[in-house]
Motif scaffolding. Structure first.
Motif, PDB file in Angstrom:
ATOM      1  N   SER B  23       0.824  -1.199   0.000  1.00 25.36           N
ATOM      2  CA  SER B  23       0.000   0.000   0.000  1.00 25.36           C
ATOM      3  C   SER B  23       0.864   1.257   0.000  1.00 25.36           C
ATOM      4  O   SER B  23       1.832   1.348   0.749  1.00 25.36           O
ATOM      5  CB  SER B  23      -0.907  -0.015   1.237  1.00 25.36           C
ATOM      6  N   GLY B  24       0.482   2.206  -0.835  1.00 23.26           N
ATOM      7  CA  GLY B  24       1.243   3.444  -0.927  1.00 23.26           C
ATOM      8  C   GLY B  24       0.331   4.651  -1.027  1.00 23.26           C
ATOM      9  O   GLY B  24      -0.763   4.661  -0.459  1.00 23.26           O
ATOM     10  N   THR B  25       0.790   5.655  -1.754  1.00 24.11           N
ATOM     11  CA  THR B  25       0.039   6.903  -1.888  1.00 24.11           C
ATOM     12  C   THR B  25       0.093   7.401  -3.326  1.00 24.11           C
ATOM     13  O   THR B  25       0.691   6.771  -4.197  1.00 24.11           O
ATOM     14  CB  THR B  25       0.628   7.987  -0.975  1.00 24.11           C
ATOM     15  N   ASN B  26      -0.494   8.559  -3.554  1.00 22.31           N
ATOM     16  CA  ASN B  26      -0.450   9.119  -4.899  1.00 22.31           C
ATOM     17  C   ASN B  26       0.937   9.649  -5.251  1.00 22.31           C
ATOM     18  O   ASN B  26       1.193  10.005  -6.406  1.00 22.31           O
ATOM     19  CB  ASN B  26      -1.496  10.212  -5.073  1.00 22.31           C
ATOM     20  N   SER B  27       1.836   9.702  -4.281  1.00 23.75           N
ATOM     21  CA  SER B  27       3.209  10.117  -4.584  1.00 23.75           C
ATOM     22  C   SER B  27       4.042   8.973  -5.150  1.00 23.75           C
ATOM     23  O   SER B  27       5.087   9.211  -5.762  1.00 23.75           O
ATOM     24  CB  SER B  27       3.912  10.642  -3.325  1.00 23.75           C
ATOM     25  N   ASN B  28       3.597   7.764  -4.919  1.00 24.68           N
ATOM     26  CA  ASN B  28       4.399   6.631  -5.365  1.00 24.68           C
ATOM     27  C   ASN B  28       3.576   5.647  -6.206  1.00 24.68           C
ATOM     28  O   ASN B  28       3.520   5.768  -7.432  1.00 24.68           O
ATOM     29  CB  ASN B  28       5.098   5.943  -4.193  1.00 24.68           C
ATOM     30  N   ASN B  31       0.914   6.747  -9.078  1.00 21.07           N
ATOM     31  CA  ASN B  31       1.367   7.402 -10.301  1.00 21.07           C
ATOM     32  C   ASN B  31       2.652   6.839 -10.889  1.00 21.07           C
ATOM     33  O   ASN B  31       3.219   7.429 -11.821  1.00 21.07           O
ATOM     34  CB  ASN B  31       1.543   8.899 -10.037  1.00 21.07           C
ATOM     35  N   ASN B  32       3.097   5.728 -10.353  1.00 24.20           N
ATOM     36  CA  ASN B  32       4.323   5.098 -10.855  1.00 24.20           C
ATOM     37  C   ASN B  32       4.193   3.584 -10.851  1.00 24.20           C
ATOM     38  O   ASN B  32       3.326   3.027 -10.175  1.00 24.20           O
ATOM     39  CB  ASN B  32       5.522   5.507  -9.988  1.00 24.20           C
ATOM     40  N   VAL B  33       5.081   2.939 -11.598  1.00 25.33           N
ATOM     41  CA  VAL B  33       5.028   1.473 -11.649  1.00 25.33           C
ATOM     42  C   VAL B  33       5.598   0.882 -10.372  1.00 25.33           C
ATOM     43  O   VAL B  33       6.346   1.530  -9.635  1.00 25.33           O
ATOM     44  CB  VAL B  33       5.806   0.938 -12.877  1.00 25.33           C
ATOM     45  N   VAL B  34       5.215  -0.351 -10.123  1.00 25.68           N
ATOM     46  CA  VAL B  34       5.677  -1.076  -8.946  1.00 25.68           C
ATOM     47  C   VAL B  34       6.549  -2.251  -9.396  1.00 25.68           C
ATOM     48  O   VAL B  34       6.242  -2.929 -10.387  1.00 25.68           O
ATOM     49  CB  VAL B  34       4.491  -1.607  -8.132  1.00 25.68           C
ATOM     50  N   GLY B  69      -5.045   1.801  -8.223  1.00 25.14           N
ATOM     51  CA  GLY B  69      -4.930   3.010  -7.423  1.00 25.14           C
ATOM     52  C   GLY B  69      -3.580   3.078  -6.728  1.00 25.14           C
ATOM     53  O   GLY B  69      -2.538   2.942  -7.370  1.00 25.14           O
ATOM     54  N   ALA B  70      -3.605   3.248  -5.421  1.00 22.64           N
ATOM     55  CA  ALA B  70      -2.371   3.378  -4.650  1.00 22.64           C
ATOM     56  C   ALA B  70      -1.958   2.075  -3.988  1.00 22.64           C
ATOM     57  O   ALA B  70      -1.175   2.085  -3.039  1.00 22.64           O
ATOM     58  CB  ALA B  70      -2.534   4.468  -3.592  1.00 22.64           C
ATOM     59  N   SER B  71      -2.488   0.961  -4.478  1.00 21.85           N
ATOM     60  CA  SER B  71      -2.121  -0.342  -3.923  1.00 21.85           C
ATOM     61  C   SER B  71      -1.692  -1.295  -5.021  1.00 21.85           C
ATOM     62  O   SER B  71      -2.144  -1.184  -6.167  1.00 21.85           O
ATOM     63  CB  SER B  71      -3.319  -0.953  -3.176  1.00 21.85           C
ATOM     64  N   ALA B  72      -0.830  -2.215  -4.639  1.00 25.61           N
ATOM     65  CA  ALA B  72      -0.354  -3.235  -5.559  1.00 25.61           C
ATOM     66  C   ALA B  72      -0.364  -4.577  -4.849  1.00 25.61           C
ATOM     67  O   ALA B  72      -0.399  -4.646  -3.618  1.00 25.61           O
ATOM     68  CB  ALA B  72       1.060  -2.904  -6.045  1.00 25.61           C
ATOM     69  N   SER B  73      -0.335  -5.634  -5.644  1.00 21.32           N
ATOM     70  CA  SER B  73      -0.338  -6.976  -5.074  1.00 21.32           C
ATOM     71  C   SER B  73       0.562  -7.895  -5.869  1.00 21.32           C
ATOM     72  O   SER B  73       0.690  -7.756  -7.091  1.00 21.32           O
ATOM     73  CB  SER B  73      -1.753  -7.567  -5.075  1.00 21.32           C
ATOM     74  N   TRP B  92       8.958   4.331  -7.458  1.00 21.53           N
ATOM     75  CA  TRP B  92       9.506   5.685  -7.419  1.00 21.53           C
ATOM     76  C   TRP B  92       8.528   6.566  -6.648  1.00 21.53           C
ATOM     77  O   TRP B  92       7.320   6.447  -6.791  1.00 21.53           O
ATOM     78  CB  TRP B  92       9.692   6.215  -8.835  1.00 21.53           C
ATOM     79  N   ASP B  93       9.092   7.451  -5.809  1.00 21.55           N
ATOM     80  CA  ASP B  93       8.272   8.392  -5.067  1.00 21.55           C
ATOM     81  C   ASP B  93       8.550   9.798  -5.576  1.00 21.55           C
ATOM     82  O   ASP B  93       9.682  10.287  -5.488  1.00 21.55           O
ATOM     83  CB  ASP B  93       8.567   8.298  -3.570  1.00 21.55           C
ATOM     84  N   ASP B  94       7.509  10.451  -6.101  1.00 23.33           N
ATOM     85  CA  ASP B  94       7.689  11.768  -6.703  1.00 23.33           C
ATOM     86  C   ASP B  94       8.002  12.841  -5.668  1.00 23.33           C
ATOM     87  O   ASP B  94       8.710  13.818  -5.962  1.00 23.33           O
ATOM     88  CB  ASP B  94       6.418  12.167  -7.463  1.00 23.33           C
ATOM     89  N   SER B  95       7.512  12.687  -4.457  1.00 24.46           N
ATOM     90  CA  SER B  95       7.769  13.691  -3.423  1.00 24.46           C
ATOM     91  C   SER B  95       9.187  13.584  -2.875  1.00 24.46           C
ATOM     92  O   SER B  95       9.860  14.588  -2.652  1.00 24.46           O
ATOM     93  CB  SER B  95       6.772  13.544  -2.278  1.00 24.46           C
ATOM     94  N   LEU B  96       9.626  12.372  -2.646  1.00 23.79           N
ATOM     95  CA  LEU B  96      10.972  12.133  -2.127  1.00 23.79           C
ATOM     96  C   LEU B  96      12.018  12.152  -3.226  1.00 23.79           C
ATOM     97  O   LEU B  96      13.209  12.275  -2.959  1.00 23.79           O
ATOM     98  CB  LEU B  96      11.017  10.792  -1.397  1.00 23.79           C
ATOM     99  N   ASN B  97      11.543  12.040  -4.477  1.00 23.76           N
ATOM    100  CA  ASN B  97      12.458  11.978  -5.615  1.00 23.76           C
ATOM    101  C   ASN B  97      13.459  10.842  -5.454  1.00 23.76           C
ATOM    102  O   ASN B  97      14.679  11.018  -5.616  1.00 23.76           O
ATOM    103  CB  ASN B  97      13.193  13.315  -5.785  1.00 23.76           C
ATOM    104  N   GLY B  98      12.933   9.677  -5.132  1.00 21.56           N
ATOM    105  CA  GLY B  98      13.782   8.503  -4.967  1.00 21.56           C
ATOM    106  C   GLY B  98      12.944   7.245  -4.947  1.00 21.56           C
ATOM    107  O   GLY B  98      11.708   7.295  -5.004  1.00 21.56           O
ATOM    108  N   VAL B  99      13.632   6.114  -4.871  1.00 24.07           N
ATOM    109  CA  VAL B  99      12.946   4.817  -4.823  1.00 24.07           C
ATOM    110  C   VAL B  99      12.613   4.496  -3.371  1.00 24.07           C
ATOM    111  O   VAL B  99      13.444   4.673  -2.480  1.00 24.07           O
ATOM    112  CB  VAL B  99      13.857   3.714  -5.411  1.00 24.07           C
ATOM    113  N   VAL B 100      11.393   4.046  -3.152  1.00 24.36           N
ATOM    114  CA  VAL B 100      10.990   3.625  -1.819  1.00 24.36           C
ATOM    115  C   VAL B 100      10.617   2.143  -1.856  1.00 24.36           C
ATOM    116  O   VAL B 100      10.046   1.663  -2.841  1.00 24.36           O
ATOM    117  CB  VAL B 100       9.813   4.464  -1.282  1.00 24.36           C
TER     118      VAL B 100
END
Lengths: 120, 110
Positions: B23-28, B31-34, B69-73, B92-100
């Motif tokens: 589970s994540g957010t719209n920052s990761n 809006n980005n691939v998992v 959405g903001a979740s992956a499985s 990728w996290d757009d707010s942190l500008n890095g991989v989480v």
């Protein structure tokens, strides 16, 4: 077949600087994201940053003031420097490759990891 | 505390299907691939799923990924004893500008 191998000291003292080397064999270093990732004991993976040849870098914000990643393509190596070490930096350090056909942040090749202990 | 949230453990018996959430957010994730990694202790992590639902060559089709959405499985069908490992999601996290990364899920095959 691309292979990565980390090398460096296994034990460093608090407040000192850690220097690790990742040697790349089997491929050119061009156009990939050469990345460092670590795993502290009992914890998960932590992305530290990458260098994208020929030299742009990006670091984890929490480490940005202490970390430097550089590359020497003539030796097919890239490097991690981490300053002001504390016990919290004790971890297995992995080097990895991103940016192959799987995407810039998909790490498809990893080194075996090197354990670094920070202790006096 | 990891930016992406995974259950710390999961289990199943041989042949079963298990699912691991991330589970994540719209920052990761939203809006980005998992990407998903399999990690056996003492070995290098292995890329298992990229671009949310694609398998690298050589990864069995028992492994599949999805995102909404903001979740992956990550789903593993036909569970085998060799699947016992730690599994990590990353994005990728757009707010942190890095991989989480997620905190990891330890899968036990009973």
């Amino acid at each position: 077949q691309v292979q990565l191998q980390e090398s460096g000291p296994g034990l460093v003292k608090p407040s000192e600087t850690l220097s690790l080397t990742c040697t790349v064999s089997g491929d050119s270093m061009s156009s990939y994201y050469w990345t460092w990732i670590r795993q502290s004991p009992g914890k998960g993976l932590e992305w530290m940053g990458y260098i994208y040849y020929p030299g742009s870098t990006n670091y984890d914000p929490s480490l940005k003031s202490r970390v430097t990643i550089s590359v020497d393509t003539s030796k097919n190596q890239f490097f991690l420097k981490l300053t002001s070490l504390t016990a919290a930096d004790t971890a297995v350090y992995y080097c990895a490759r991103g940016g192959y056909i799987y995407g810039p942040n998909a790490f498809d090749v990893w080194g075996q990891g090197t354990m670094v202990t920070v202790s006096s | 505390q990891s930016v992406l949230t995974q259950p710390p453990s999961a289990s199943g018996t041989p042949g079963q299907r298990v699912t691991i959430s991330c589970s994540g957010t719209n920052s990761n994730i939203e809006n980005n691939v998992v990407n998903w990694y399999q990690h056996l202790p003492g070995t290098a992590p292995k890329l298992l799923i990229y671009s949310s639902n694609q398998r690298p060559s050589g990864v069995p089709d028992r492994f599949s990924g999805s995102k909404s959405g903001a979740s992956a499985s990550l789903a593993i069908s036909g569970l085998q004893s060799e699947d016992e490992a730690d599994y990590y999601c990353a994005a990728w996290d757009d707010s942190l500008n890095g991989v989480v990364f997620g905190g990891g899920t330890k899968l036990t095959v009973l």
